[in-house]
Design a protein around this motif. Structure first.
Motif, PDB file in Angstrom:
ATOM      1  N   ARG A 148       0.844  -1.200   0.000  1.00 58.40           N
ATOM      2  CA  ARG A 148       0.000   0.000   0.000  1.00 58.40           C
ATOM      3  C   ARG A 148       0.879   1.250   0.000  1.00 58.40           C
ATOM      4  N   PRO A 149       1.181   1.781  -1.173  1.00 59.40           N
ATOM      5  CA  PRO A 149       2.101   2.938  -1.241  1.00 59.40           C
ATOM      6  C   PRO A 149       1.614   4.153  -0.484  1.00 59.40           C
ATOM      7  N   ALA A 156      -0.510  -7.616 -10.080  1.00 53.11           N
ATOM      8  CA  ALA A 156       0.833  -7.601 -10.676  1.00 53.11           C
ATOM      9  C   ALA A 156       1.564  -6.311 -10.320  1.00 53.11           C
ATOM     10  N   GLU A 157       0.833  -5.214 -10.304  1.00 53.02           N
ATOM     11  CA  GLU A 157       1.445  -3.927  -9.962  1.00 53.02           C
ATOM     12  C   GLU A 157       1.919  -3.912  -8.515  1.00 53.02           C
ATOM     13  N   PHE A 213       6.675  -4.678  -4.378  1.00 58.20           N
ATOM     14  CA  PHE A 213       6.745  -5.226  -3.022  1.00 58.20           C
ATOM     15  C   PHE A 213       8.193  -5.412  -2.573  1.00 58.20           C
ATOM     16  N   GLY A 214       8.980  -6.082  -3.417  1.00 56.71           N
ATOM     17  CA  GLY A 214      10.371  -6.319  -3.066  1.00 56.71           C
ATOM     18  C   GLY A 214      11.169  -5.037  -2.949  1.00 56.71           C
ATOM     19  N   GLN A 215      10.893  -4.065  -3.811  1.00 58.84           N
ATOM     20  CA  GLN A 215      11.614  -2.792  -3.763  1.00 58.84           C
ATOM     21  C   GLN A 215      11.356  -2.068  -2.447  1.00 58.84           C
TER      22      GLN A 215
END
Length: 312
Positions: free
Chosen positions: A85-86, A134-135, A140-142
């Motif tokens: 959740r950005p 997918a987005e 997520f890893g970043q």
């Protein structure tokens, strides 16, 4: 009959508030933190994980006094956050910093990061989709890497992400995807053997394939009969816990002896923290279980009190 074994030198045993039925910073169904600490020491443990932020004192001096006066030491802190959740990033980083600061202040170097559940812990109602888009996966890893870099460089605390039932990091495929999309320098794994089993994964296989990424362990067993009920009846994790899905060793899956044997082959010293989800439970329930669990794990060689990284 289980026979005694030589102590496994690279593994260090501890426990956590979760094994005393503690899921929240405050809740009427939970024992006071002083009772938890008293009984933890009485049960023979010397290391503890902090649990939900605010359950134990958050003032570093007071926490150090409460822990040290009982002959205890802290293995790591615990926090929660949604890397997918950005819009929550800034608030999550601020909260994580507070937990990391407290963790470092009491001499610990691991921060267990638990992703949010997509079902309500108490009602089982879905609060979001059980699958990431997918987005969401793409970043997520970043975000895990960025958060891990902040923790390591500013607090000397390592980020270890904790797979959890009813979260987006639950199944074997999801755990492996997280590991493959994150950087070993900054983001690794808190292997919770019970939650892996709940997601029908294989903890021993994860140890053997991704041993260098396992920075911390929660050792836990699940009742396979109740796991089958979870999938057959579409139960939430809270209901599964009420039915007794978490069991004390050696009952349940995975086999704790096989887990300990696999961990003993790692070229690293690792905290192994006992967890048995008991929320809610009567106050007198946890202590006898904690004693029996420590005694059983001791027969499997898991009885070390050495601080990982401290040498022989």
């Amino acid at each position: 009959m289980t026979t005694a074994r030589t102590v496994v030198g690279n593994l260090c045993l501890g426990s956590a508030p979760d094994s005393w039925g503690v899921w929240f910073a405050e809740d009427e169904h939970q024992v006071p933190y002083t009772r938890f600490l008293d009984e933890l020491a009485e049960a023979g443990y010397r290391w503890l994980e902090l649990g939900p932020f605010g359950y134990l004192p958050t003032d570093p001096r007071r926490l150090a006094d409460e822990v040290g006066s009982r002959g205890l030491q802290v293995s790591g802190g615990t926090t929660f956050g949604a890397l997918h959740r950005p819009h929550e990033w800034d608030d999550m980083v601020a909260t994580t910093r507070r937990v990391a600061e407290l963790t470092a202040a009491v001499g610990a170097h691991h921060l267990v990061f638990i992703p949010p559940m997509y079902r309500d812990e108490k009602t089982g109602a879905f609060t979001e989709s059980p699958s990431l888009t997918a987005e969401q996966w793409a970043s997520f890893g970043q975000r895990a890497n960025e958060l891990g870099r902040i923790l390591l460089e500013e607090y000397d605390v390592a980020l270890v992400l904790h797979p959890h039932a009813d979260s987006h990091i639950q199944t074997q495929d999801e755990i492996e995807r997280y590991l493959n999309e994150s950087d070993q320098r900054y983001a690794n794994l808190c292997l919770d053997t019970g939650h892996v089993a709940y997601g029908r994964g294989d903890a021993v296989e994860l140890i053997r394939r991704y041993g260098e990424r396992i920075g911390y362990v929660h050792i836990k067993q699940m009742d396979p009969v109740i796991i089958d009920q979870v999938y057959a009846e579409n139960l939430g994790f809270g209901e599964a816990v009420k039915r007794g899905v978490c069991v004390e060793p050696p009952a349940g899956v995975p086999n704790p002896a096989e887990v300990i044997d696999a961990l003993s082959e790692l070229d690293a010293e690792v905290f192994v923290i006992v967890e048995q989800d008991l929320y809610p439970c009567a106050p007198e329930v946890p202590l006898p279980i904690a004693i029996r669990t420590r005694e059983y794990l001791g027969t499997r060689g898991l009885a070390g009190t050495k601080r990982p990284g401290a040498g022989s």
